[in-house]
Scaffold this motif. Structure first.
Motif, PDB file in Angstrom:
ATOM      1  N   VAL A  18       0.818  -1.075  -0.040  1.00 25.10           N
ATOM      2  CA  VAL A  18       0.158  -0.267  -0.053  1.00 25.10           C
ATOM      3  C   VAL A  18       0.814   1.328  -0.018  1.00 25.10           C
ATOM      4  O   VAL A  18       1.991   1.239   0.801  1.00 25.10           O
ATOM      5  CB  VAL A  18      -0.865  -0.107   1.266  1.00 25.10           C
ATOM      6  CG1 VAL A  18      -1.753   1.370   1.252  1.00 25.10           C
ATOM      7  CG2 VAL A  18      -1.809  -1.089   1.111  1.00 25.10           C
ATOM      8  N   LEU A  70       0.180   5.626   0.097  1.00 28.42           N
ATOM      9  CA  LEU A  70      -0.292   6.591   0.118  1.00 28.42           C
ATOM     10  C   LEU A  70       0.261   7.827  -0.159  1.00 28.42           C
ATOM     11  O   LEU A  70       1.120   8.026   0.725  1.00 28.42           O
ATOM     12  CB  LEU A  70      -1.304   6.925   1.275  1.00 28.42           C
ATOM     13  CG  LEU A  70      -2.381   5.740   1.553  1.00 28.42           C
ATOM     14  CD1 LEU A  70      -3.025   5.817   2.787  1.00 28.42           C
ATOM     15  CD2 LEU A  70      -3.380   5.607   0.447  1.00 28.42           C
ATOM     16  N   CYS A  83      -4.393  12.932  -2.507  1.00 20.22           N
ATOM     17  CA  CYS A  83      -3.821  11.879  -2.127  1.00 20.22           C
ATOM     18  C   CYS A  83      -4.148  10.722  -2.688  1.00 20.22           C
ATOM     19  O   CYS A  83      -5.175  10.474  -3.425  1.00 20.22           O
ATOM     20  CB  CYS A  83      -4.669  11.316  -0.778  1.00 20.22           C
ATOM     21  SG  CYS A  83      -4.225   9.837   0.037  1.00 20.22           S
ATOM     22  N   ALA A 132      -3.632   6.925  -4.005  1.00 15.65           N
ATOM     23  CA  ALA A 132      -3.475   5.777  -3.454  1.00 15.65           C
ATOM     24  C   ALA A 132      -3.171   4.339  -4.354  1.00 15.65           C
ATOM     25  O   ALA A 132      -3.707   4.587  -5.400  1.00 15.65           O
ATOM     26  CB  ALA A 132      -4.917   5.296  -2.719  1.00 15.65           C
ATOM     27  N   PHE A 188      -9.142   0.801  -2.810  1.00 16.26           N
ATOM     28  CA  PHE A 188      -9.414   1.994  -2.204  1.00 16.26           C
ATOM     29  C   PHE A 188     -11.015   2.512  -2.041  1.00 16.26           C
ATOM     30  O   PHE A 188     -11.454   2.981  -1.140  1.00 16.26           O
ATOM     31  CB  PHE A 188      -8.968   3.358  -3.344  1.00 16.26           C
ATOM     32  CG  PHE A 188      -9.142   4.819  -2.964  1.00 16.26           C
ATOM     33  CD1 PHE A 188     -10.000   5.338  -3.726  1.00 16.26           C
ATOM     34  CD2 PHE A 188      -8.318   5.263  -1.884  1.00 16.26           C
ATOM     35  CE1 PHE A 188     -10.003   6.892  -3.102  1.00 16.26           C
ATOM     36  CE2 PHE A 188      -8.568   6.660  -1.557  1.00 16.26           C
ATOM     37  CZ  PHE A 188      -9.424   7.496  -2.108  1.00 16.26           C
ATOM     38  N   MET A 215     -11.811   7.032   4.134  1.00 14.16           N
ATOM     39  CA  MET A 215     -10.543   7.823   4.360  1.00 14.16           C
ATOM     40  C   MET A 215     -10.802   9.058   4.906  1.00 14.16           C
ATOM     41  O   MET A 215     -11.675   9.794   5.220  1.00 14.16           O
ATOM     42  CB  MET A 215     -10.099   7.899   2.685  1.00 14.16           C
ATOM     43  CG  MET A 215      -9.997   6.683   2.034  1.00 14.16           C
ATOM     44  SD  MET A 215      -8.548   5.676   2.316  1.00 14.16           S
ATOM     45  CE  MET A 215      -7.321   6.711   2.091  1.00 14.16           C
ATOM     46  N   ASN A 219      -8.490   6.305  -7.581  1.00 14.40           N
ATOM     47  CA  ASN A 219      -8.087   6.067  -6.422  1.00 14.40           C
ATOM     48  C   ASN A 219      -7.342   7.280  -5.923  1.00 14.40           C
ATOM     49  O   ASN A 219      -6.238   7.235  -5.200  1.00 14.40           O
ATOM     50  CB  ASN A 219      -7.050   4.946  -6.499  1.00 14.40           C
ATOM     51  CG  ASN A 219      -7.531   3.596  -6.655  1.00 14.40           C
ATOM     52  OD1 ASN A 219      -8.837   3.446  -6.991  1.00 14.40           O
ATOM     53  ND2 ASN A 219      -6.658   2.616  -6.948  1.00 14.40           N
ATOM     54  N   THR A 220      -8.093   8.395  -5.694  1.00 14.81           N
ATOM     55  CA  THR A 220      -7.652   9.515  -5.322  1.00 14.81           C
ATOM     56  C   THR A 220      -8.504  10.341  -4.538  1.00 14.81           C
ATOM     57  O   THR A 220      -9.939  10.170  -4.650  1.00 14.81           O
ATOM     58  CB  THR A 220      -7.267  10.363  -6.485  1.00 14.81           C
ATOM     59  OG1 THR A 220      -6.289   9.877  -7.546  1.00 14.81           O
ATOM     60  CG2 THR A 220      -6.583  11.828  -6.058  1.00 14.81           C
ATOM     61  N   ASN A 280      -4.929   8.692   5.239  1.00 13.52           N
ATOM     62  CA  ASN A 280      -4.911   7.262   5.663  1.00 13.52           C
ATOM     63  C   ASN A 280      -6.373   7.051   5.782  1.00 13.52           C
ATOM     64  O   ASN A 280      -7.369   7.432   5.468  1.00 13.52           O
ATOM     65  CB  ASN A 280      -4.149   7.192   7.224  1.00 13.52           C
ATOM     66  CG  ASN A 280      -3.720   6.005   7.316  1.00 13.52           C
ATOM     67  OD1 ASN A 280      -4.377   4.927   7.120  1.00 13.52           O
ATOM     68  ND2 ASN A 280      -2.607   5.792   8.134  1.00 13.52           N
ATOM     69  N   ARG A 281      -6.403   5.567   5.739  1.00 13.23           N
ATOM     70  CA  ARG A 281      -7.782   5.106   6.283  1.00 13.23           C
ATOM     71  C   ARG A 281      -8.348   5.699   7.427  1.00 13.23           C
ATOM     72  O   ARG A 281      -7.651   6.166   8.297  1.00 13.23           O
ATOM     73  CB  ARG A 281      -7.667   3.597   6.411  1.00 13.23           C
ATOM     74  CG  ARG A 281      -7.621   2.876   5.068  1.00 13.23           C
ATOM     75  CD  ARG A 281      -7.488   1.334   5.590  1.00 13.23           C
ATOM     76  NE  ARG A 281      -8.006   0.815   6.791  1.00 13.23           N
ATOM     77  CZ  ARG A 281      -7.961  -0.376   7.195  1.00 13.23           C
ATOM     78  NH1 ARG A 281      -7.097  -1.186   6.695  1.00 13.23           N
ATOM     79  NH2 ARG A 281      -8.494  -0.755   8.579  1.00 13.23           N
ATOM     80  N   TYR A 332       0.253   2.358   6.724  1.00 10.31           N
ATOM     81  CA  TYR A 332      -0.243   3.257   5.425  1.00 10.31           C
ATOM     82  C   TYR A 332       0.223   4.829   5.730  1.00 10.31           C
ATOM     83  O   TYR A 332       0.055   5.509   4.816  1.00 10.31           O
ATOM     84  CB  TYR A 332      -1.601   3.457   5.436  1.00 10.31           C
ATOM     85  CG  TYR A 332      -2.408   1.937   5.175  1.00 10.31           C
ATOM     86  CD1 TYR A 332      -3.755   1.739   4.942  1.00 10.31           C
ATOM     87  CD2 TYR A 332      -1.580   0.792   4.999  1.00 10.31           C
ATOM     88  CE1 TYR A 332      -4.315   0.614   4.723  1.00 10.31           C
ATOM     89  CE2 TYR A 332      -2.062  -0.390   4.689  1.00 10.31           C
ATOM     90  CZ  TYR A 332      -3.595  -0.719   4.438  1.00 10.31           C
ATOM     91  OH  TYR A 332      -4.317  -1.753   4.184  1.00 10.31           O
TER      92      TYR A 332
END
Length: 115
Positions: free
Chosen positions: A2, A4, A22, A24, A29, A34, A76-77, A96-97, A104
């Motif tokens: 992963v 980020l 961001c 990813a 994702f 997020m 994925n952004t 981050n998540r 991450y």
């Protein structure tokens, strides 16, 4: 693996705007909530804005009405549009998540609000 990667920070005058990005990779994702986190000098890292996988958003009171979080699952952004910036917004910003995953954390992007 992963990754980020945050970008878009910089030096801006009070009242100015910045847009953080961001990017990813290595993660599904679209399946995760997020968030944008920030850490100011001498302070603990704090979560400032969140977005669910379905696009529902929330933010802390100190940035409500000024910061807007959004995401593009196809790319994925995730983004953070920051308007009416204040000196107290100065910090390193991370994505981050939610909840965060310790593996991450990226390098972050520095935001400095100063005249």
């Amino acid at each position: 693996q992963v990754q980020l990667v945050e970008s878009g920070g910089g030096l801006v005058q009070p009242g100015g705007s910045l847009r953080l990005t961001c990017a990813a990779s290595g993660i599904i994702f679209s399946g995760y909530a997020m968030g944008w986190y920030r850490q100011a000098p001498g302070k603990q890292r704090e979560l400032v804005a969140t977005i669910t996988s379905g696009g529902s958003t929330n933010s802390v009171n100190s940035v409500k009405g000024r910061f807007t979080i959004s995401r593009d699952n196809a790319k994925n952004t995730m983004y953070l549009q920051m308007n009416s910036l204040k000196p107290e917004d100065t910090a390193v910003y991370y994505c981050n998540r939610v909840p965060s995953h310790y593996q991450y954390w990226g390098q972050g992007t520095q935001v400095t609000v100063s005249s």
